[in-house]
Design a protein around this motif. Structure first.
Motif, short mmCIF file in Angstrom:
data_model
loop_
_atom_site.label_atom_id
_atom_site.label_comp_id
_atom_site.label_asym_id
_atom_site.label_seq_id
_atom_site.Cartn_x
_atom_site.Cartn_y
_atom_site.Cartn_z
N ASP A 110 0.81 -1.22 0.00
CA ASP A 110 0.00 0.00 0.00
C ASP A 110 0.84 1.27 0.00
N SER A 111 2.08 1.18 0.47
CA SER A 111 2.93 2.37 0.54
C SER A 111 3.63 2.68 -0.78
N LYS A 332 7.58 -4.23 -2.81
CA LYS A 332 8.09 -2.87 -2.60
C LYS A 332 9.58 -2.89 -2.85
#
Length: 425
Positions: A110-111, A332
């Motif tokens: 989500d980041s 990520k």
């Protein structure tokens, strides 16, 4: 690889994340349709098999009673043929589903910023100030030739373009850099490994290079072997199809290895110099961690890579890759980009990624949680600590002097036998 149950149970959310990674709506719709068809067919097949079991028992009883069971036998044969057809259809659907799922990228954390390409990556921080030169800077390939430490011409003659010879103090500088990196990572708790430089196709599948990126690799003819594109592949597959004791996590590995990449699709990019070669050395870091600890471990891994650049006193920046620029397996990624004076820009020298359970599911790397005794998928992480050739390029350009010599960074001098400057002949 993504969990099909997760895709099924949270389809809209997963589809939205995959759309941000360039997966088409048509592919997702086909996946959803195939999964629904498979589940319906599976129910039908299981019901038919249960009916066949009952019929088999009834036929057996009729035979024991010396009764005519010909009609029941005929009916069961028809039922068996239907089951066989259903199973064949299921196998066909499973193959189609597998073909789709194995080439779906990981879903972004989500980041992670949403973006189409590298122009939408987000800078996190910078370290160091680029040196201001009062003379015209040379590119590292010219410095290497002038100092007689990099021989591109003979590398091309012996093998082909994007190969080279390191020579004399150039070879020693390369060796000094990776020995320095390995010592630093060992001090940070990584277990040093020497890995195979060839792996099998199952290993390439486990880390996500196969089947989607076969064109980027060098396969050995008439064998199951592939030259490794990074030590991430053998290091991560070390625990393939194994269950690790949870109390042993996290586990840290590091290794220096050659990396072999065909660089398919990179025609015309970085054709000169050390930035994009078919063979280069890289020091790799790999971690195995519990899911709840993996993002803390990603930050630590990134700091481990930054430590190398800081001790070499090379200016760099850290960026978070956007959804459109991340690697296939990553959830990520932080890229470290080092300052390259001749290009007046920052260039990638390390990528540190958390793949969450994406690789672990493909490679079936699990751990037994000591808290509840259950077997669970762990998270895998990988990072360059650093790409050695690009580090050589950064040192040559950032440490060059007006007379054409190159000063050796202080951290490397013990590994260079006390040599402080590489001078022109």
């Amino acid at each position: 690889m993504l969990d099909i149950k997760r895709i099924r149970n949270d389809f809209d959310a997963v589809a939205a994340k995959l759309a941000n990674r360039g997966v088409s709506q048509e592919t997702l719709a086909e996946l959803k349709e195939l999964d629904a068809e498979r589940r319906q067919l599976l129910i039908k097949s299981e019901e038919a098999k249960a009916e066949r079991n009952i019929a088999s028992a009834a036929i057996a009883q009729a035979k024991r009673n010396k009764e005519d069971a010909s009609e029941q036998i005929a009916a069961m044969q028809t039922l068996s043929a239907d089951i066989k057809a259903s199973d064949a259809k299921l196998a066909e659907i499973d193959e189609k589903l597998n073909t789709i799922v194995t080439v779906l990228p990981n879903t972004p954390h989500d980041s992670v910023p949403v973006g189409a390409d590298e122009d939408e990556n987000v800078e996190v921080r910078r370290w160091g100030t680029p040196r201001q030169f009062d003379f015209e800077v040379k590119a590292h390939w010219d410095l290497g030739e002038d100092l007689d430490i990099l021989d591109w011409e003979r590398g091309a003659k012996v093998t082909g373009s994007r190969f080279l010879f390191y020579k004399g103090l150039g070879a020693r500088l390369e060796r000094a850099i990776y020995n320095f990196m390995l010592d630093e990572h060992a001090a940070e708790g990584y277990t040093e490994m020497i890995t195979p430089y060839m792996v099998n196709h199952d290993s390439m599948f486990g880390t996500g290079q196969y089947p989607k990126f076969k064109e980027d690799t060098f396969e050995l003819a008439d064998s199951d072997f592939v030259l490794i594109p990074t030590a991430e592949v053998p290091l991560t597959n070390y625990y393939r199809n194994e269950i690790i004791d949870g109390k042993d996590l996290p586990i840290y590995f590091t290794a220096m290895s050659p990396s072999f990449r065909s660089e398919a699709g990179s025609a015309g990019r970085d054709t000169r110099g050390l930035i994009r070669l078919h063979q280069f050395h890289k020091v790799e870091m790999v971690k195995f961690a519990k899911p709840e600890e993996s993002y803390k471990e990603l930050e630590k891994m990134t700091a481990n890579a930054e430590n190398i650049l800081q001790k070499l006193e090379l200016p760099y920046r850290v960026i978070t890759l956007c959804t459109g620029d991340m690697g296939f397996s990553a959830a990520k990624t932080y890229d470290l980009e080092v300052w390259i004076p001749a290009q007046n820009t920052y260039r990638e020298i390390s990528s540190c990624s958390n793949t969450e359970d994406f690789q672990a599911r493909r490679a079936q790397i699990r751990y037994r949680d000591e808290a509840d005794g259950k077997v669970k998928l762990l998270h895998t992480l990988n990072g360059s600590g650093l790409a050695v050739g690009r580090t050589v390029a950064a040192i040559l350009e950032n440490y060059q002097n007006e007379d054409g010599s190159v000063t050796i960074p202080k951290a490397l001098r013990p590994y260079m036998g006390g040599v402080e400057v590489i001078k022109p002949n």
